[in-house]
Design an enzyme around this catalytic site. Sequence first.
Site, PDB file in Angstrom:
ATOM      1  N   CYS A   6     127.541 -64.610 -39.914  1.00  0.00           N
ATOM      2  CA  CYS A   6     129.050 -64.342 -39.499  1.00  0.00           C
ATOM      3  C   CYS A   6     129.029 -64.103 -38.125  1.00  0.00           C
ATOM      4  CB  CYS A   6     129.811 -63.941 -40.394  1.00  0.00           C
ATOM      5  SG  CYS A   6     130.195 -64.569 -41.961  1.00  0.00           S
ATOM      6  N   HIS A  26     136.081 -60.468 -37.134  1.00  0.00           N
ATOM      7  CA  HIS A  26     135.750 -61.573 -38.016  1.00  0.00           C
ATOM      8  C   HIS A  26     136.512 -61.380 -39.303  1.00  0.00           C
ATOM      9  CE1 HIS A  26     133.210 -64.161 -40.506  1.00  0.00           C
ATOM     10  NE2 HIS A  26     132.651 -63.181 -41.410  1.00  0.00           N
ATOM     11  N   ASN A  81     137.089 -67.320 -44.719  1.00  0.00           N
ATOM     12  CA  ASN A  81     135.898 -66.967 -43.723  1.00  0.00           C
ATOM     13  C   ASN A  81     135.140 -68.157 -43.673  1.00  0.00           C
ATOM     14  OD1 ASN A  81     133.420 -66.257 -42.766  1.00  0.00           O
ATOM     15  ND2 ASN A  81     132.965 -64.760 -44.311  1.00  0.00           N
TER      16      ASN A  81
HETATM   17  C1  LIG Z   1     133.650 -60.499 -52.546  1.00  0.00           C
HETATM   18  C2  LIG Z   1     134.686 -59.271 -52.669  1.00  0.00           C
HETATM   19  C3  LIG Z   1     135.951 -59.917 -52.329  1.00  0.00           C
HETATM   20  C4  LIG Z   1     134.559 -58.964 -54.172  1.00  0.00           C
HETATM   21  O1  LIG Z   1     135.647 -57.616 -54.229  1.00  0.00           O
HETATM   22  P1  LIG Z   1     135.215 -56.426 -55.016  1.00  0.00           P
HETATM   23  O2  LIG Z   1     136.574 -55.864 -55.017  1.00  0.00           O
HETATM   24  O3  LIG Z   1     133.963 -55.953 -54.329  1.00  0.00           O
HETATM   25  O4  LIG Z   1     134.959 -57.109 -56.391  1.00  0.00           O
HETATM   26  P2  LIG Z   1     133.750 -56.774 -57.308  1.00  0.00           P
HETATM   27  O5  LIG Z   1     132.992 -57.978 -56.780  1.00  0.00           O
HETATM   28  O6  LIG Z   1     133.630 -55.473 -57.518  1.00  0.00           O
HETATM   29  O7  LIG Z   1     134.418 -57.531 -58.681  1.00  0.00           O
HETATM   30  C5  LIG Z   1     135.572 -56.977 -59.547  1.00  0.00           C
HETATM   31  C6  LIG Z   1     135.769 -57.643 -60.744  1.00  0.00           C
HETATM   32  O8  LIG Z   1     136.482 -58.809 -60.216  1.00  0.00           O
HETATM   33  C7  LIG Z   1     135.711 -60.136 -60.662  1.00  0.00           C
HETATM   34  N1  LIG Z   1     135.817 -61.134 -59.660  1.00  0.00           N
HETATM   35  C8  LIG Z   1     135.150 -61.613 -58.750  1.00  0.00           C
HETATM   36  N2  LIG Z   1     135.529 -62.799 -58.247  1.00  0.00           N
HETATM   37  C9  LIG Z   1     136.741 -62.865 -58.644  1.00  0.00           C
HETATM   38  C10 LIG Z   1     137.557 -63.921 -58.601  1.00  0.00           C
HETATM   39  N3  LIG Z   1     137.628 -64.790 -57.650  1.00  0.00           N
HETATM   40  N4  LIG Z   1     138.925 -63.784 -59.297  1.00  0.00           N
HETATM   41  C11 LIG Z   1     138.964 -62.965 -60.463  1.00  0.00           C
HETATM   42  N5  LIG Z   1     138.118 -61.981 -60.609  1.00  0.00           N
HETATM   43  C12 LIG Z   1     136.969 -61.869 -59.889  1.00  0.00           C
HETATM   44  C13 LIG Z   1     134.375 -59.709 -61.020  1.00  0.00           C
HETATM   45  O9  LIG Z   1     133.532 -60.454 -61.876  1.00  0.00           O
HETATM   46  C14 LIG Z   1     134.561 -58.008 -61.340  1.00  0.00           C
HETATM   47  O10 LIG Z   1     134.708 -58.110 -62.741  1.00  0.00           O
HETATM   48  P3  LIG Z   1     134.153 -56.884 -63.575  1.00  0.00           P
HETATM   49  O11 LIG Z   1     134.643 -55.592 -63.129  1.00  0.00           O
HETATM   50  O12 LIG Z   1     134.669 -57.525 -64.886  1.00  0.00           O
HETATM   51  O13 LIG Z   1     132.508 -57.234 -63.362  1.00  0.00           O
HETATM   52  C15 LIG Z   1     134.226 -58.083 -51.780  1.00  0.00           C
HETATM   53  O14 LIG Z   1     133.135 -57.475 -52.261  1.00  0.00           O
HETATM   54  C16 LIG Z   1     133.668 -58.633 -50.551  1.00  0.00           C
HETATM   55  O15 LIG Z   1     134.751 -58.898 -49.544  1.00  0.00           O
HETATM   56  N6  LIG Z   1     132.613 -58.404 -50.087  1.00  0.00           N
HETATM   57  C17 LIG Z   1     132.063 -58.568 -48.551  1.00  0.00           C
HETATM   58  C18 LIG Z   1     132.609 -59.971 -48.237  1.00  0.00           C
HETATM   59  C19 LIG Z   1     131.933 -60.151 -46.869  1.00  0.00           C
HETATM   60  O16 LIG Z   1     132.278 -59.345 -45.839  1.00  0.00           O
HETATM   61  N7  LIG Z   1     131.091 -61.030 -46.845  1.00  0.00           N
HETATM   62  C20 LIG Z   1     129.985 -61.180 -45.652  1.00  0.00           C
HETATM   63  C21 LIG Z   1     130.550 -60.916 -44.055  1.00  0.00           C
HETATM   64  S1  LIG Z   1     130.388 -62.644 -43.550  1.00  0.00           S
END
Ligand SMILES: CC(C)(COP(=O)(O)OP(=O)(O)OC[C@H]1O[C@@H](n2cnc3c(N)ncnc32)[C@H](O)[C@@H]1OP(=O)(O)O)[C@@H](O)C(=O)NCCC(=O)NCCS
Length: 327
Positions: A114, A254, A284
């Site tokens: 990214c 980004h 993204n």
């Molecule tokens: C991916 C991302 C959005 C997830 O958000 P988060 O707040 O960290 O959520 P978590 O992964 O902790 O998941 C929380 C809960 O939501 C659930 N969940 C994950 N994706 C889901 C979706 N699409 N819909 C509904 N629930 C979802 C998970 O299973 C978890 O459930 P649990 O608590 O029962 O286990 C976030 O971690 C993120 O943006 N990460 C970085 C992304 C990034 O910058 N990428 C790279 C740079 S390019």
Amino acid sequence: MSKAAITGIHGYVPDYILTNAELERMVDTNDEWITSRTGIKERHILKGEGMGSSHMGSKAVAGLLEKMNIKPEQVDLLICATTTPDYVFPCTANLICDMVGIRNIGSFDIQAACSGFLYALTIGTQFIETGKYRKVIVVGADKMSAITDYTDRTTCVLFGDGAGAVMLEPNDEGVGVLDSIIKSDGSGQNHLLQKAGGSRYPPSHETVEKRWHYVYQDGPSVFKFAVKNMADVSAEIMERNHLSGSDVAWLVPHQANKRIIDATAHRMGIESDRVMLNIHKYGNTTAATIPLCLFDYESQLKKGDNLIMAAFGGGFTWGAAYIKWAY
Ligand SMILES: CC(C)(COP(=O)(O)OP(=O)(O)OC[C@H]1O[C@@H](n2cnc3c(N)ncnc32)[C@H](O)[C@@H]1OP(=O)(O)O)[C@@H](O)C(=O)NCCC(=O)NCCS
């Protein structure tokens, strides 16, 4: 020494729009979760057999040349940032050149996930500053749908396809790319990767069965590193150029997650109305997010505006650039 100025910008996204509502029918997710956790409402997807990142990159480059009234034979170098090249080889930059009729110049790909566009911009800038070339095109193009597992709700809601291209030319008026910082830390490799398809794990029945040809992401870990490093590197580039939040006309971040963008802007002291944002429309798009932001906001930019670009991605890689807008 001349600076490298961005003198034109063009973007391209494919027609098909994948909405949160459609994703709700594919995996166990919902619009409220996706919107509140990421800021994404929809993303564009490149459909059609045999279509790759080059098809989007070439549309962005062709549009750029037409808009600027520049002929293919006037271009000196083309660099393409992509994590989803059409092939392992030849590189996507070679294919883009062929598609738009650019021949007999250097063209190559940069892979920094990214942060790819920021890396490629930094490299392109050097060729202008040394006086070697006068017209360098930097493209960011990614077909993330090719490596997205549409049965994995934790990643499939995040990504979209698109491309953006900028022209770099020498400038002696004090505008252009004034500074950039690129960084990496390979110890982050296992948090965000496509495990198979390269030389470590060439494609096999086993790699396909294990779904190793898709993006794997440990979201919460990546989130933590992204928030800290994108904010740190943005603060670093502002400090060393004696800029405060009020000096910055636009943050060009980004677009991975709106919460990461908000945290970076807060750390920099920049209000939300000066933060470029299009994650709601495109998700993204990896190397394409920053040029697509510039493209969407082009009409609002003024000559002399201070822009800070910031990115974070797999590797880990991250970086920032300080640009005085040239037109
Ligand atoms: C991916 C991302 C959005 C997830 O958000 P988060 O707040 O960290 O959520 P978590 O992964 O902790 O998941 C929380 C809960 O939501 C659930 N969940 C994950 N994706 C889901 C979706 N699409 N819909 C509904 N629930 C979802 C998970 O299973 C978890 O459930 P649990 O608590 O029962 O286990 C976030 O971690 C993120 O943006 N990460 C970085 C992304 C990034 O910058 N990428 C790279 C740079 S390019």
